[in-house]
Design a protein around this motif. Structure first.
Motif, PDB file in Angstrom:
ATOM      1  N   ILE A  58       4.064   4.585   1.522  1.00  0.00           N
ATOM      2  CA  ILE A  58       4.669   5.497   2.488  1.00  0.00           C
ATOM      3  C   ILE A  58       3.743   6.693   2.709  1.00  0.00           C
ATOM      4  CG2 ILE A  58       6.587   7.103   2.876  1.00  0.00           C
ATOM      5  CD1 ILE A  58       8.353   5.046   1.344  1.00  0.00           C
ATOM      6  N   LEU A  59       3.214   7.247   1.629  1.00  0.00           N
ATOM      7  CA  LEU A  59       2.274   8.355   1.758  1.00  0.00           C
ATOM      8  C   LEU A  59       1.034   7.925   2.539  1.00  0.00           C
ATOM      9  CD1 LEU A  59       2.493   9.895  -1.825  1.00  0.00           C
ATOM     10  CD2 LEU A  59       3.729  10.594   0.237  1.00  0.00           C
ATOM     11  N   ARG A  60       0.570   6.723   2.293  1.00  0.00           N
ATOM     12  CA  ARG A  60      -0.582   6.193   3.043  1.00  0.00           C
ATOM     13  C   ARG A  60      -0.293   6.179   4.545  1.00  0.00           C
ATOM     14  NH1 ARG A  60      -1.092  -0.088   2.755  1.00  0.00           N
ATOM     15  NH2 ARG A  60       0.469   0.182   4.400  1.00  0.00           N
ATOM     16  N   GLU A  61       0.904   5.750   4.926  1.00  0.00           N
ATOM     17  CA  GLU A  61       1.242   5.662   6.344  1.00  0.00           C
ATOM     18  C   GLU A  61       1.318   7.027   7.015  1.00  0.00           C
ATOM     19  OE1 GLU A  61       1.412   2.842   8.243  1.00  0.00           O
ATOM     20  OE2 GLU A  61       0.508   2.085   6.392  1.00  0.00           O
ATOM     21  N   LEU A  62       1.514   8.081   6.230  1.00  0.00           N
ATOM     22  CA  LEU A  62       1.615   9.433   6.786  1.00  0.00           C
ATOM     23  C   LEU A  62       0.298  10.194   6.709  1.00  0.00           C
ATOM     24  CD1 LEU A  62       5.078  10.470   5.308  1.00  0.00           C
ATOM     25  CD2 LEU A  62       4.585   9.699   7.631  1.00  0.00           C
ATOM     26  N   MET A  63      -0.756   9.548   6.238  1.00  0.00           N
ATOM     27  CA  MET A  63      -2.010  10.236   5.990  1.00  0.00           C
ATOM     28  C   MET A  63      -2.691  10.714   7.276  1.00  0.00           C
ATOM     29  SD  MET A  63      -3.537  11.343   3.358  1.00  0.00           S
ATOM     30  CE  MET A  63      -2.542  10.416   2.176  1.00  0.00           C
ATOM     31  N   PHE A  64      -2.292  10.151   8.424  1.00  0.00           N
ATOM     32  CA  PHE A  64      -2.901  10.537   9.691  1.00  0.00           C
ATOM     33  C   PHE A  64      -1.922  11.285  10.596  1.00  0.00           C
ATOM     34  CE2 PHE A  64      -5.491   7.179   8.001  1.00  0.00           C
ATOM     35  CZ  PHE A  64      -6.780   7.609   8.264  1.00  0.00           C
ATOM     36  N   GLY A  65      -0.916  11.906   9.983  1.00  0.00           N
ATOM     37  CA  GLY A  65      -0.002  12.722  10.760  1.00  0.00           C
ATOM     38  C   GLY A  65       1.420  12.205  10.731  1.00  0.00           C
ATOM     39  N   PRO A  66       2.335  12.950  11.342  1.00  0.00           N
ATOM     40  CA  PRO A  66       3.760  12.619  11.281  1.00  0.00           C
ATOM     41  C   PRO A  66       4.086  11.286  11.945  1.00  0.00           C
ATOM     42  CG  PRO A  66       3.362  14.380  12.874  1.00  0.00           C
ATOM     43  CD  PRO A  66       2.079  14.172  12.133  1.00  0.00           C
ATOM     44  N   ARG A  67       5.104  10.620  11.393  1.00  0.00           N
ATOM     45  CA  ARG A  67       5.555   9.336  11.902  1.00  0.00           C
ATOM     46  C   ARG A  67       7.083   9.294  11.906  1.00  0.00           C
ATOM     47  NH1 ARG A  67       2.147   6.153  14.543  1.00  0.00           N
ATOM     48  NH2 ARG A  67       1.943   8.257  15.401  1.00  0.00           N
ATOM     49  N   ARG A  68       7.620   8.550  12.849  1.00  0.00           N
ATOM     50  CA  ARG A  68       9.060   8.320  12.879  1.00  0.00           C
ATOM     51  C   ARG A  68       9.444   7.269  11.846  1.00  0.00           C
ATOM     52  NH1 ARG A  68       7.794   8.047  18.400  1.00  0.00           N
ATOM     53  NH2 ARG A  68       8.244   5.810  18.428  1.00  0.00           N
ATOM     54  N   PHE A  69      10.705   7.249  11.501  1.00  0.00           N
ATOM     55  CA  PHE A  69      11.215   6.292  10.516  1.00  0.00           C
ATOM     56  C   PHE A  69      10.830   4.865  10.906  1.00  0.00           C
ATOM     57  CE2 PHE A  69      14.336   3.418   8.720  1.00  0.00           C
ATOM     58  CZ  PHE A  69      14.581   3.912   7.449  1.00  0.00           C
ATOM     59  N   GLY A  70      11.087   4.504  12.155  1.00  0.00           N
ATOM     60  CA  GLY A  70      10.807   3.142  12.604  1.00  0.00           C
ATOM     61  C   GLY A  70       9.330   2.802  12.572  1.00  0.00           C
ATOM     62  N   GLU A  71       8.472   3.793  12.844  1.00  0.00           N
ATOM     63  CA  GLU A  71       7.032   3.558  12.797  1.00  0.00           C
ATOM     64  C   GLU A  71       6.576   3.297  11.369  1.00  0.00           C
ATOM     65  OE1 GLU A  71       5.382   6.251  16.532  1.00  0.00           O
ATOM     66  OE2 GLU A  71       5.967   7.261  14.660  1.00  0.00           O
ATOM     67  N   ILE A  72       7.128   4.038  10.426  1.00  0.00           N
ATOM     68  CA  ILE A  72       6.773   3.799   9.023  1.00  0.00           C
ATOM     69  C   ILE A  72       7.214   2.409   8.601  1.00  0.00           C
ATOM     70  CG2 ILE A  72       7.104   4.568   6.644  1.00  0.00           C
ATOM     71  CD1 ILE A  72       7.709   7.373   7.795  1.00  0.00           C
ATOM     72  N   ARG A  73       8.459   2.076   8.905  1.00  0.00           N
ATOM     73  CA  ARG A  73       8.997   0.783   8.470  1.00  0.00           C
ATOM     74  C   ARG A  73       8.247  -0.391   9.110  1.00  0.00           C
ATOM     75  NH1 ARG A  73      15.014  -1.880   9.283  1.00  0.00           N
ATOM     76  NH2 ARG A  73      14.695  -3.532   7.725  1.00  0.00           N
ATOM     77  N   ALA A  74       7.819  -0.219  10.359  1.00  0.00           N
ATOM     78  CA  ALA A  74       7.134  -1.316  11.057  1.00  0.00           C
ATOM     79  C   ALA A  74       5.851  -1.728  10.365  1.00  0.00           C
ATOM     80  CB  ALA A  74       6.844  -0.905  12.499  1.00  0.00           C
ATOM     81  N   HIS A  75       5.234  -0.807   9.621  1.00  0.00           N
ATOM     82  CA  HIS A  75       3.947  -1.108   8.985  1.00  0.00           C
ATOM     83  C   HIS A  75       4.061  -1.332   7.480  1.00  0.00           C
ATOM     84  CE1 HIS A  75       1.888  -0.588  12.705  1.00  0.00           C
ATOM     85  NE2 HIS A  75       2.217   0.684  12.829  1.00  0.00           N
ATOM     86  N   LEU A  76       5.283  -1.455   6.991  1.00  0.00           N
ATOM     87  CA  LEU A  76       5.504  -1.765   5.577  1.00  0.00           C
ATOM     88  C   LEU A  76       6.317  -3.056   5.508  1.00  0.00           C
ATOM     89  CD1 LEU A  76       6.330   1.768   4.123  1.00  0.00           C
ATOM     90  CD2 LEU A  76       4.177   0.516   3.962  1.00  0.00           C
ATOM     91  N   THR A  77       5.633  -4.162   5.618  1.00  0.00           N
ATOM     92  CA  THR A  77       6.295  -5.457   5.686  1.00  0.00           C
ATOM     93  C   THR A  77       7.120  -5.711   4.432  1.00  0.00           C
ATOM     94  OG1 THR A  77       4.471  -6.320   6.998  1.00  0.00           O
ATOM     95  CG2 THR A  77       5.934  -7.940   5.963  1.00  0.00           C
ATOM     96  N   GLY A  78       8.402  -5.958   4.631  1.00  0.00           N
ATOM     97  CA  GLY A  78       9.274  -6.318   3.514  1.00  0.00           C
ATOM     98  C   GLY A  78      10.171  -5.199   3.033  1.00  0.00           C
ATOM     99  N   ILE A  79       9.929  -3.954   3.461  1.00  0.00           N
ATOM    100  CA  ILE A  79      10.777  -2.858   3.003  1.00  0.00           C
ATOM    101  C   ILE A  79      12.061  -2.830   3.829  1.00  0.00           C
ATOM    102  CG2 ILE A  79       9.840  -1.059   4.527  1.00  0.00           C
ATOM    103  CD1 ILE A  79      10.046   0.870   2.129  1.00  0.00           C
ATOM    104  N   SER A  80      13.167  -2.591   3.168  1.00  0.00           N
ATOM    105  CA  SER A  80      14.442  -2.494   3.874  1.00  0.00           C
ATOM    106  C   SER A  80      14.659  -1.059   4.337  1.00  0.00           C
ATOM    107  CB  SER A  80      15.590  -2.917   2.957  1.00  0.00           C
ATOM    108  OG  SER A  80      15.784  -1.969   1.922  1.00  0.00           O
ATOM    109  N   ALA A  81      15.528  -0.886   5.321  1.00  0.00           N
ATOM    110  CA  ALA A  81      15.841   0.450   5.808  1.00  0.00           C
ATOM    111  C   ALA A  81      16.444   1.300   4.700  1.00  0.00           C
ATOM    112  CB  ALA A  81      16.794   0.367   6.998  1.00  0.00           C
ATOM    113  N   ASN A  82      17.267   0.688   3.858  1.00  0.00           N
ATOM    114  CA  ASN A  82      17.912   1.428   2.777  1.00  0.00           C
ATOM    115  C   ASN A  82      16.884   1.931   1.757  1.00  0.00           C
ATOM    116  OD1 ASN A  82      20.290   2.334   1.258  1.00  0.00           O
ATOM    117  ND2 ASN A  82      19.719   0.729  -0.194  1.00  0.00           N
TER     118      ASN A  82
END
Length: 231
Positions: free
Chosen positions: A36-60
């Motif tokens: 998750i920290l890796r996905e934010l390393m290039f600036g702010p992201r929306r919840f859906g944008e983070i989840r889209a790039h973490l294959t297998g993670i649930s919303a919960n």
């Protein structure tokens, strides 16, 4: 202290250990936290944008991890101004300080024979790998701007004085622009697939100084793999 509130509910501590490494694992040792920290390393992201790039993670699970990282002081939630008016997650200054740790872990882990650079990358992961794996000595004396279009994600890299800075942004006007997806990019950069071959099958499209693109790719190599134990 036997327990503390990290995610909004009482969470049992994993360790009773004064070591700084143990303390770090209190914050980022749970599954998905570092990614998750890796996905934010290039600036702010929306919840859906983070989840889209973490294959297998649930919303919960993502909700829980974001809450824990926020409580630990590694990220913050904020609302973008109008007209966007959406909630995003963004690293704090302390959160951004984890990048050298991620880079060291990445260089260390890619020495394993089990590492497979052809597996899926997220755009942020691909860009972080370039900042991590560049050969600073080979890059010294070279200067160029290089843009990346990775689907909906766009980045602009500036190579100067042996360092590579990459930010999210419009790559138009760069010396060379690479239009591709993260995995074909990694295969070209790290597996050393010929650029002409990737262009021929359409997995990579180069705009601008093609020779600069070739020089750029030559600045990267995976480290030598460790020997497998005998027996």
């Amino acid at each position: 202290m036997k327990s503390e509130k990290i995610t909004g509910a009482v969470k049992s501590r994993w360790y009773e250990d004064a070591c700084g490494t143990a303390m770090a694992l209190e914050f980022v040792g749970e599954r998905w936290s570092l990614l998750i920290l890796r996905e934010l390393m290039f600036g702010p992201r929306r919840f859906g944008e983070i989840r889209a790039h973490l294959t297998g993670i649930s919303a919960n699970v993502l909700t829980q991890r974001l809450a824990g990282l926020e409580a630990a002081g590694l990220l913050v939630r904020r609302k973008l101004p109008s007209p966007a008016s959406v909630q995003v997650y963004e690293l704090t200054p302390w959160g951004y300080e984890i990048e050298p740790i991620l880079q060291t872990m990445g260089r260390w882990a890619t020495r394993s024979p089990l590492h497979d650079p052809t597996l899926p990358f997220s755009p942020a992961s691909a860009m972080l790998s370039l900042r991590t794996m560049i050969d600073a000595g080979a890059a010294r004396g070279l200067a160029m701007t290089i843009g990346f279009r990775l689907g909906e994600d766009q980045f602009l890299g500036t190579l100067a004085d042996g360092t590579l800075d990459i930010v999210r942004g419009d790559p138009d006007g760069a010396d060379v622009v690479i239009d591709t997806q993260p995995t074909p990019l990694a295969v070209w950069i790290y597996v050393k697939r010929p650029l002409a071959e990737a262009e021929a099958d359409g997995s990579i499209r180069v705009t601008g100084d093609r020779a600069a693109a070739e020089r750029f790719a030559d600045l990267f190599a995976l480290p030598v793999k460790i020997a497998r134990p005998a027996g």
